[in-house]
Structures are given as C-alpha cells and as structure tokens.
Design a protein around this motif. Structure first.
Motif, PDB file in Angstrom:
ATOM      1  N   LEU A 156       0.824  -1.207   0.000  1.00  0.00           N
ATOM      2  CA  LEU A 156       0.000   0.000   0.000  1.00  0.00           C
ATOM      3  C   LEU A 156       0.861   1.261   0.000  1.00  0.00           C
ATOM      4  CD1 LEU A 156      -2.796  -1.090   2.507  1.00  0.00           C
ATOM      5  CD2 LEU A 156      -3.088  -0.634   0.067  1.00  0.00           C
ATOM      6  N   ARG A 188      -6.215  -0.798  -1.771  1.00  0.00           N
ATOM      7  CA  ARG A 188      -6.632  -0.487  -0.398  1.00  0.00           C
ATOM      8  C   ARG A 188      -8.038  -0.984  -0.081  1.00  0.00           C
ATOM      9  NH1 ARG A 188     -10.071   3.440   0.134  1.00  0.00           N
ATOM     10  NH2 ARG A 188      -9.656   3.789   2.330  1.00  0.00           N
ATOM     11  N   SER A 237      -5.523  -1.138   5.484  1.00  0.00           N
ATOM     12  CA  SER A 237      -5.658   0.261   5.059  1.00  0.00           C
ATOM     13  C   SER A 237      -6.523   1.058   6.025  1.00  0.00           C
ATOM     14  CB  SER A 237      -6.217   0.345   3.638  1.00  0.00           C
ATOM     15  OG  SER A 237      -7.543  -0.120   3.567  1.00  0.00           O
TER      16      SER A 237
END
Length: 198
Positions: A26, A161, A170
């Motif tokens: 991420l 995400r 996330s």
C-alpha cells in the motif's frame, strides 16, 4: 501444550509477515500515485510559466482583444494559486475538485485565446509566437500523458486499499483514498489547443 503455544506463535508471525507485506504494498502504491501527481504539477507549472510570455508577446497585436487576454491571465493566476496551495494533495477530495475546475477554466480560456490567434495572420507569421504556441501545445500533451499515468496509479492504489484483506490494513493504518484528476470539460483539456501557424 507446547505444540499449541508453538502453533500459536507461528500463526502470529505469519499474520505479521502477511500484514507487513500488505502495508508495504500500500505504501509503494500510494507513493507511485503521489509521484504521478508530482509529474502533473511539473507540467502544469511549465504551462503556467509559458502563459504570461505568450500573452505579453501577443498583446501588441491584440490590443482590442484585451478581454480575452485578461481572461487567460486571470484563469492562469487562479489555477496557479491552487497549485501553490499548501493543501495541494491528491488525498484532499475537495481540493482536487477545485483544482480540476480551475485547470478546466484555464484550458477553456486558452482555447478561446488560440481561436483569436488563429484569426490574425500577422500573429501566425511571428516566429516568437509560433515558438511559444508550439511549446504550449507540447506541454498540453505532456499534461495529458502525466494525468493518465496519475489516474491509472490512483486506480491501482484505491483497488489495493479496498480489497480484502488489504482493507483491514488500510483502515487500521489510515490509508485514505486518492482522488483521480478529472476535468469538467474533458474535450477542452484532452485536446491541446489547435494552433495552425503555418
């Protein structure tokens, strides 16, 4: 009992490794999108810097078109002020909407300016104006490519995400969604101002 403890430890370690890999993915994805946004900024700054030179160079030919020149400079100044804003980040949905609207207005003003330039043969013959218009057209094309790259990066990041189990990481660590850069008048920005100074 020892087998249970060791099994528990192994599961915890595996979950931590898996969570860490999701977190790192991420971060990489978000950074790539932010880098794409920075590339748009570079090209927009280039466009903003070209416009005053172009307007000043054409002013002597277009003294009776002052309204068009003022509109271009005003739109440029507004767009530049939003670009220089400290809140200029792709994770601010409100700012991105204002930013896109300002750039759309600038593109419309440049389109009107290009139409005025096209109507004056003496402008088309001026080598300095031709050079500036060519530079502006090249910059518009670069903006289009940079915007496409950024929007693709945003899509990949937002997908990363939102999917399970990534959404657990996330949400826990505050990976906010990023906003694509969508211009109101797609036609006005997608096409560089058409200038034929042949």
């Amino acid at each position: 009992m020892k087998v249970f403890v060791w099994s528990f430890i192994v599961v915890v370690v595996l979950v931590m490794i898996f969570g860490t890999s999701i977190f790192n993915k991420l971060v990489r994805s978000r950074n790539q999108a932010k880098n794409g946004f920075a590339q748009i900024d570079v090209q927009l700054k280039r466009r903003h810097d070209l416009i005053p030179n172009l307007v000043e160079t054409t002013r002597r030919y277009l003294s009776h078109e002052e309204e068009t020149l003022i509109r271009v400079i005003s739109a440029r100044n507004h767009a530049q002020s939003l670009q220089d804003s400290s809140k200029h980040q792709p994770d601010s949905l409100e700012h991105m909407a204002l930013f896109a609207k300002a750039e759309s207005m600038l593109s419309k003003a440049l389109g009107q300016f290009s139409a005025v330039v096209e109507a004056y043969p003496e402008l088309k013959a001026d080598s300095m104006i031709k050079e500036l218009m060519d530079e502006l057209t090249n910059t518009e094309n670069r903006i289009g490519f940079a915007r496409q790259h950024y929007n693709d990066s945003v899509m990949f990041y937002n997908n990363d995400r939102e999917v399970f189990p990534n959404n657990l990481i996330s949400t826990t660590f505050g990976f906010r969604p990023l906003s694509p850069l969508v211009f109101e008048d797609r036609k006005a920005i997608a096409q560089a101002p058409v200038v034929n100074i042949g």
